[in-house]
Design an enzyme around this catalytic site. Structure first.
Site, PDB file in Angstrom:
ATOM      1  N   HIS A 174       0.805  -1.139  -0.560  1.00 34.34           N
ATOM      2  CA  HIS A 174       0.170  -0.089  -0.201  1.00 34.34           C
ATOM      3  C   HIS A 174       0.831   1.168   0.554  1.00 34.34           C
ATOM      4  O   HIS A 174       1.282   1.782   1.031  1.00 34.34           O
ATOM      5  CB  HIS A 174      -1.129  -0.063   1.263  1.00 34.34           C
ATOM      6  CG  HIS A 174      -2.188   1.310   1.385  1.00 34.34           C
ATOM      7  ND1 HIS A 174      -3.476   0.929   0.775  1.00 34.34           N
ATOM      8  CD2 HIS A 174      -1.669   2.250   2.151  1.00 34.34           C
ATOM      9  CE1 HIS A 174      -4.254   1.849   0.645  1.00 34.34           C
ATOM     10  NE2 HIS A 174      -2.937   2.874   1.627  1.00 34.34           N
ATOM     11  N   ASP A 178      -0.843  -9.775   0.384  1.00 31.83           N
ATOM     12  CA  ASP A 178      -0.473  -9.362  -0.325  1.00 31.83           C
ATOM     13  C   ASP A 178      -0.838  -8.472  -1.616  1.00 31.83           C
ATOM     14  O   ASP A 178      -1.030  -8.692  -1.965  1.00 31.83           O
ATOM     15  CB  ASP A 178       1.016  -9.746  -0.660  1.00 31.83           C
ATOM     16  CG  ASP A 178       2.456  -8.659  -1.206  1.00 31.83           C
ATOM     17  OD1 ASP A 178       2.030  -8.287  -1.819  1.00 31.83           O
ATOM     18  OD2 ASP A 178       2.714  -9.342  -2.627  1.00 31.83           O
TER      19      ASP A 178
HETATM   20  O1  9MR Z   1      -3.684   5.527   2.269  1.00 34.10           O
HETATM   21  C1  9MR Z   1      -4.406   5.499   4.246  1.00 34.10           C
HETATM   22  C2  9MR Z   1      -3.130   4.926   4.521  1.00 34.10           C
HETATM   23  O2  9MR Z   1      -2.046   5.517   4.353  1.00 34.10           O
HETATM   24  C3  9MR Z   1      -3.373   5.117   5.798  1.00 34.10           C
HETATM   25  O3  9MR Z   1      -2.619   4.884   6.495  1.00 34.10           O
HETATM   26  C4  9MR Z   1      -5.445   4.212   6.333  1.00 34.10           C
HETATM   27  C5  9MR Z   1      -5.276   4.749   7.194  1.00 34.10           C
HETATM   28  O4  9MR Z   1      -5.970   5.395   8.244  1.00 34.10           O
HETATM   29  O5  9MR Z   1      -5.947   4.808   5.694  1.00 34.10           O
HETATM   30  C6  9MR Z   1      -5.549   5.092   4.238  1.00 34.10           C
HETATM   31  O6  9MR Z   1      -6.665   5.276   3.095  1.00 34.10           O
HETATM   32  C7  9MR Z   1      -7.998   4.478   3.156  1.00 34.10           C
HETATM   33  C8  9MR Z   1      -8.841   5.036   3.983  1.00 34.10           C
HETATM   34  O7  9MR Z   1      -8.809   5.327   5.516  1.00 34.10           O
HETATM   35  C9  9MR Z   1     -10.312   4.823   3.767  1.00 34.10           C
HETATM   36  N1  9MR Z   1     -10.456   4.272   2.322  1.00 34.10           N
HETATM   37  C10 9MR Z   1      -9.605   3.629   1.707  1.00 34.10           C
HETATM   38  C11 9MR Z   1      -7.876   4.486   2.002  1.00 34.10           C
HETATM   39  C12 9MR Z   1      -7.103   3.590   1.413  1.00 34.10           C
HETATM   40  O8  9MR Z   1      -7.361   3.873  -0.154  1.00 34.10           O
END
Ligand code: 9MR
Ligand code: G3I
Length: 574
Positions: free
Chosen positions: A489, A535
């Site tokens: 991610h 993964d």
């Molecule tokens: O991409 C975001 C990541 O960097 C953070 O750690 C995480 C938790 O706060 O959130 C991710 O974003 C997500 C969001 O919280 C919920 N919708 C999907 C997002 C990921 O694409």
């Protein structure tokens, strides 16, 4: 179905059920403790074979099968620590596929260490990554951050809401494009501590990264890279009063786009006590480190020290400014309402840097724990332990005792573990891989005080765990090992059109919280703590990358490289 196919099918099924031999897929220094985890098969022996010729180079007996709770699996151990001759090998046990290949080499961890530092370069804001440095992962600059708005939560008389400030540079925190002071604190500290503890290792290193600016020519690469973030951090201090903004952020997380395409408005949000103290700690430490580089960056060390002292004064006057996420801001919060540890850490750094007794934390009442972004008292002990010559006799005794107490607890967990890795079920949470490495970092502090081989062996086991000696057979570092993460991610890795993810990043790792599963099109491997990993790009709670996770990878890989004796130790594995 003919009989032969049926038999082959059954064999494959029983192999898959039995699982795989798990080793550190990057390899081992010749003198390292070397343990493989083997599924509970009937065979009682193992061999190590030369990877090219298949020739047996070592034979050994498997330990008895025992249940390892974090995975709910039975495991046997293969101790091949005696294997010291450099080469390429794999492990063989009858009835199982051979292990992934691994090396034994004096510089086994040089490449993963270099890549782990370079990952910070790949996450730089406000600069293009040129092909000459970044190769496949070259990209245009993102986030100039020279037009950042003061959010209502951060407004003050000198800087009312909407004031435009500049706070360029720094690293993106993780897979997102925001910049958070609390997380920068422990990250930069860990990198600079690696430098302070193992300077010879880093002086010899060439990373092919640009200098942070022309005037910094001659800085070791690790310090150049750290300065990229320190320069940003300095700009996060309100010049009017010395308080430090908690974060520089968008209102919400960006889409899955490259940095240059993420052009939303940016804000600095609320000055907090935690951010201000973490800033004070790191600037005090950096003031110490950069004092030796006055010629390259004249005045920088003094500027950092005075920034640290101003921040400390602000925190004294605002001892409980806890972060409250404003309703219009939805990015990471790094919230923490327990601030004793931040006071102790900043105090310890300022005390060691200035020598002034008023900063000295009360050591008798200060506990010790494995550090993380929300619990930084362990960092105070690391600094005190490394600077015992600046302490009185009594303090020095207390520091040693505290470090050894924690190390003994970590050793006991390691010894009690059927997997011979010091992780209990409850130690698997968001970012568990960094938890493993920070445990190793604390064991290494004890080893630096008292070089007992089992301290290094327990640290090695935690390092091996994130490089493939785990029941997923998964290396947790992009670009390293036979089975590395392919879909972290990490927005640039997902959006850049390059097949391979940006290398050198440690992913978060197994996390039974599985907070992201509702949005994932595929299921996690399993529910058990050590198996709760996926993964897939969707998995931000097990497969994101983050600067505070990479920093202990840098520290531990350098430390094991620098400290492991040339010949195998006689430390018993059990
Ligand atoms: O991409 C975001 C990541 O960097 C953070 O750690 C995480 C938790 O706060 O959130 C991710 O974003 C997500 C969001 O919280 C919920 N919708 C999907 C997002 C990921 O694409
Ligand atoms: O403190 C509790 C503990 O008492 C409890 O036993 C345990 C049970 O799971 O939870 C602990 O809280 C966890 C907390 O981290 C402290 O470690 C939360 O469950 C967990 O959700 C929380 O995760 C944090 C995550 O953000 C969500 O807030 C991670 O530590 C933190 O590393 C991560 O950081 C994000 C940034 O916000 C945004 N950028 C990416 C970065 C990495 O994912």
């Amino acid at each position: 179905m003919n009989r032969q196919i049926l038999c082959a099918g059954l064999l494959a099924a029983s192999l898959a059920q039995a699982g795989e031999i798990a080793v550190n897929q990057v390899g081992y220094a010749p003198g390292a403790a070397k343990i493989a985890a083997v599924p509970a098969v009937e065979a009682t022996a193992f061999t190590v074979v030369d990877n090219a010729s298949g020739r047996t180079v070592l034979r050994g007996r498997l330990g008895a099968a025992a249940r390892w709770e974090p995975a709910g699996q039975d495991v046997r151990l293969a101790d091949f620590s005696r294997l010291a001759r450099p080469g390429h090998y794999r492990l063989h046990v009858d009835g199982l596929p051979d292990s992934p290949p691994f090396i034994v080499a004096a510089d086994a961890y040089a490449a993963v260490n270099a890549a782990a530092i370079k990952a910070f370069y790949f996450n730089r804001a406000s600069t293009p990554l040129l092909g000459v440095h970044a190769g496949h992962w070259a990209r245009p600059a993102g986030h100039a951050d020279d037009h950042v708005l003061v959010h209502a939560s951060a407004a003050g008389p000198g800087r009312p809401e909407g004031t435009v400030i500049a706070a360029p540079k720094g690293w993106y925190d993780a897979g997102d494009y925001n910049k958070y002071i609390v997380n920068s604190g422990i990250t930069v500290y860990t990198l600079l501590a690696a430098w302070e503890h193992f300077p010879a290792f880093f002086k010899a290193q060439k990373l092919n990264i640009p200098e942070t600016d022309k005037s910094s020519g001659g800085l070791p690469d690790l310090l150049s890279e750290a300065l990229w973030n320190l320069d940003w951090m300095l700009a996060m201090q309100d010049p009017a009063d010395g308080g430090v903004y908690h974060k520089l952020t968008n209102k919400g997380f960006d889409g899955v786009v490259m940095p240059a395409a993420a052009t939303g408005e940016r804000y600095v949000v609320q000055k907090t006590t935690a951010a201000t103290l973490d800033f004070a700690a790191v600037m005090a430490q950096a003031g110490r480190v950069f004092a030796a580089f006055e010629a390259q960056r004249p005045g920088l060390s003094a500027r950092m020290r005075s920034a640290a002292e101003r921040a400390w004064r602000w925190a004294q006057a605002h001892p409980r400014e806890v972060y409250h996420q404003p309703p219009d801001i939805r990015t990471g919060d790094y919230g923490d309402d327990k601030l004793d540890d931040e006071f102790a850490w900043a105090g310890a750094e300022l005390f060691i840097t200035t020598g002034e007794a008023r900063y000295r934390p009360d050591l008798e009442t200060l506990a010790i724990s494995v550090p993380g972004w929300g619990d930084v008292k362990g960092l105070a002990w690391v600094t005190l332990s490394s600077n015992r010559r600046k302490l009185g006799e009594n303090d020095s005794v207390v520091v040693k005792a505290r470090i050894m107490t924690l190390a003994d607890e970590l050793l006991a967990t390691w010894q009690a573990s059927a997997y011979r890795v010091g992780m209990r079920p409850q130690d698997y949470n968001w970012g568990s891989n960094s938890g493993a490495l920070n445990r190793a970092l604390m064991l290494i502090q004890a080893y630096r005080l008292k070089p007992r081989p089992e301290l290094l062996a327990a640290a090695q086991a935690l390092f091996d765990h994130v490089l493939g000696r785990n029941p997923l057979g998964q290396s947790m570092v992009t670009g390293f090992g036979a089975k590395p993460p392919l879909h972290p991610h990490h927005r640039p890795s997902e959006a850049d059109g390059v097949e391979a993810p940006v290398p050198g990043f440690l992913v978060g790792g197994p996390n039974p919280g599985q907070q992201d599963k509702a949005g994932c099109p595929v299921a996690y491997a399993a529910a058990q703590p050590a198996l709760s990993y996926l993964d897939h790009f969707c998995s931000y709670s097990s497969n994101e990358v983050a600067i505070n996770w990479n920093a202990p990878l840098v520290y531990v890989s350098a430390a094991l490289q620098a400290l492991t004796p040339g010949a195998p130790s006689t430390a018993p594995a059990r």
